[in-house]
Motif scaffolding. Structure first.
Motif, short mmCIF file in Angstrom:
data_model
loop_
_atom_site.label_atom_id
_atom_site.label_comp_id
_atom_site.label_asym_id
_atom_site.label_seq_id
_atom_site.Cartn_x
_atom_site.Cartn_y
_atom_site.Cartn_z
N ASP A 181 0.79 -1.20 0.08
CA ASP A 181 0.02 0.01 0.11
C ASP A 181 0.87 1.32 -0.19
N LYS B 289 1.00 4.62 -0.25
CA LYS B 289 0.94 5.83 0.63
C LYS B 289 1.31 5.35 2.01
N LEU B 290 0.76 4.34 2.59
CA LEU B 290 0.71 4.05 4.07
C LEU B 290 2.39 3.70 4.04
N LEU C 248 4.48 6.52 4.47
CA LEU C 248 4.11 7.40 5.58
C LEU C 248 4.68 6.87 6.91
N GLY D 88 2.14 7.72 21.78
CA GLY D 88 0.63 7.03 21.34
C GLY D 88 0.70 6.95 19.81
N ILE D 89 1.16 8.04 19.07
CA ILE D 89 1.31 8.16 17.84
C ILE D 89 2.16 7.26 17.17
N VAL E 133 2.85 4.34 17.72
CA VAL E 133 2.51 2.95 17.43
C VAL E 133 1.96 2.92 15.91
N TYR E 134 1.46 3.97 15.37
CA TYR E 134 1.01 3.83 13.99
C TYR E 134 2.16 3.50 13.07
N LEU F 32 2.35 -0.01 12.88
CA LEU F 32 0.98 -0.58 12.65
C LEU F 32 0.88 -0.39 11.15
N PHE F 33 0.98 0.72 10.61
CA PHE F 33 0.87 0.93 9.19
C PHE F 33 2.04 0.24 8.57
N TYR G 278 1.17 -3.43 8.20
CA TYR G 278 0.08 -3.55 7.33
C TYR G 278 0.44 -3.14 5.75
N LEU H 34 3.20 -8.50 9.23
CA LEU H 34 1.98 -8.09 10.02
C LEU H 34 1.92 -8.56 11.53
N ALA I 30 3.89 -6.19 13.46
CA ALA I 30 3.01 -5.31 13.75
C ALA I 30 2.09 -5.51 14.87
N SER J 248 2.09 -3.62 18.48
CA SER J 248 0.91 -2.65 18.82
C SER J 248 0.47 -3.23 20.13
#
Lengths: 188, 325
Positions: free
Chosen positions: B80, B82-83, B86, B125-126, B128-129, B132-133, B136, B144, B147, B151
């Motif tokens: 994916d 974009k993610l 990011l 907290g942020i 974690v993404y 996670l991202f 994913y 996966l 991740a 998380s």
């Protein structure tokens, strides 16, 4: 501070709109996270830094993680994106949107004339003041919320309970390939 | 710009310059730590480590950077996009932003926020993404699983990373980091808040996914976990982000429990750097000395041992603060 408020409010509205219209569930959740962070900036610009910090920690940092977690596990493919797209057909959303827009007009009109708009002073409310209010006049609400959360916690730990003894489970694990996320999810 | 007098402009310029210096220092110390860690590990394990480039291997970082920049920056076709792009940016930026609230010396520090510590929690907290991202978006089973582990682990340990610091907050009566440092003028909080210190140390290691809490990237089981598909500078950002995390947690431990810049004789900045380096070395030593526990043991340790410990610590601190107030 007013510019910050309106900018953050705009970001929140646009991001929330994209949450609804996006067909990829994980990307939609990303927009929802951005929306929540924008709301945090709105709180901050209104002079409530404590609420802003809690908004990011609790909503963006914990609750949304669980959302992303679940959606990630579901492994939605292009089929779901197609289904989402079919749900976004105009004949489905036009009716409710017109009615909601009417309500918005009424709301804006009443704000405009009722003088409900104050100016944003940017005066800061400290965490101490919030705490004094919470455990002063609003003590009952705090205690009730605490009881509700405790009940939810007990229910969750009961549902996530594992009846098998530890040793037996460890031995079965290699045979059954039990999903590792199960018990942690329940406890969390 | 008539409303801006020269004094205000000068103050803003100095503030911005100080912030840039702190930013660069944080990034560079994170980058140099990749080499320093290997040298220290070598020392403690009775071998040399990387000592070929430059004097005592000081040029190793440049060699590593050249290598990582010239690798192919590959995005898998099934990812994916974009993610995928990011995720490393979040990993790097969120931890770096937390340096905002750390007061380094009485005169140095980026922002003096009222919500101080809470800002660090928000950024953690942020963070974690990123994992996670990254996991994913890679569309890879190992990524996966990594991740998922990361998380779940971070969420569990964030519960009591907050509670472990509430004792410090209760004793100071403020979330502000400067107030906390000033409150340790006589006695460092590591003495009255020893259990808070221990649990924060453990949770800090867990949140930065460092050994022995590096199950999310366990090489043997899941082939480096969430960043298995990353290459070149995107991997570099995850990698250096981790070291920035180490520096950050060390600086926080210094500020919250070891009296920050306070200390006899030497100037404040030296004390701050000394204490921070001490904790950084502790991180490296933990990696050298401790084996990786099983994943479910890590989770059980967090929920069944650390969480009750922090709650009892907070309760006792509350009683003591009430009685002495």
């Amino acid at each position: 501070m007013e510019i910050a408020f309106y900018l953050a409010a705009l970001v929140a509205i646009v991001a929330t709109f994209r949450v609804i219209t996006h067909t990829n569930a994980v990307h939609a959740l990303l927009y929802l996270i951005i929306s929540l962070m924008a709301v945090a900036v709105v709180f901050y610009s209104l002079g409530a830094p404590f609420a802003a910090a809690l908004e990011v920690i609790v909503y963006a940092g914990a609750i949304m993680v669980l959302f992303v977690f679940v959606v990630m596990m579901l492994n939605l493919g292009s089929q779901t994106a197609h289904q989402e797209r079919s749900w976004l057909a105009p004949r489905i959303w036009v009716g409710p949107s017109i009615m909601a827009a009417l309500l918005l007009v009424v709301l804006v009109f009443s704000f405009w004339h009722g003088g409900g708009i104050g100016t944003i002073s940017g005066e800061e409310l400290s965490a101490k003041e919030v705490g004094t209010q919470m455990f002063g006049p609003y003590l009952l609400a705090v205690e009730l919320a605490a009881m509700l959360l405790l009940a939810a916690l007990i229910a969750a730990s009961h549902i996530g309970r594992n009846d098998e003894p530890q040793l037996e489970r460890d031995m079965n694990e290699s045979v059954q390939r039990a999903p590792a996320g199960n018990d942690e999810g329940g406890q969390a | 710009m008539s409303w801006m007098s020269t004094d205000v402009l000068l103050a803003i310029t100095v503030g911005v310059l100080k912030a840039i210096v702190i930013l660069l220092a944080a990034v560079l110390s994170g980058a140099f730590l990749t080499v320093i860690e290997r040298r220290l590990l070598g020392l403690w394990q009775d071998r040399y480590g990387p000592n070929r480039v430059g004097i005592f291997g000081s040029g190793q970082l440049i060699a590593d950077m050249i290598k990582i920049f010239f690798k192919e920056d590959w995005i898998p076709p099934f990812a994916d996009r974009k993610l995928f792009v990011l995720a490393p940016a979040i990993a790097f930026a969120s931890l770096l932003l937390s340096f905002l609230v750390i007061p380094i010396t009485p005169g140095w520090g980026v922002a003096d926020l009222n919500i101080g510590i809470l800002f660090f929690f928000a950024m953690a907290g942020i963070n974690v993404y990123a994992v996670l991202f990254g996991g994913y978006a890679s569309a890879n089973k190992y990524a996966l699983i990594g991740a998922m582990r990361a998380s779940a682990q971070t969420l569990s340990y964030e519960v009591f990373i907050g509670l472990s610091l509430m004792g410090v907050v209760a004793m100071t009566g403020s979330f502000n980091m400067r107030d906390i440092v000033n409150g340790q003028e006589g006695l460092w909080y590591i003495v009255p808040q020893f259990f808070g210190f221990l649990t924060f140390l453990i949770a800090g290691v867990a949140v930065t996914h460092r050994a022995p809490f590096d199950q999310p990237e366990a090489e043997q089981e899941i082939a480096d976990g969430y960043h298995v598909e990353y290459s070149s500078m995107k991997f570099g950002m995850f990698f250096i982000g981790e070291y920035v995390g180490i520096v950050l947690v060390s600086a926080l431990l210094t500020t919250l429990f070891m009296g920050g810049w306070h200390g006899p004789l030497l100037p404040p900045i030296v004390w701050f750097l000394l204490k921070t380096s001490f904790f950084v070395m502790l991180f490296v030593l933990a990696r050298a000395a401790l084996p990786r526990p099983r994943y479910d043991r890590v989770m059980q340790f967090g929920w069944k041992f650390c969480l009750p410990l922090t709650l009892i610590n907070l309760l006792v601190t509350g009683v003591v603060v009430l009685l002495t107030a």
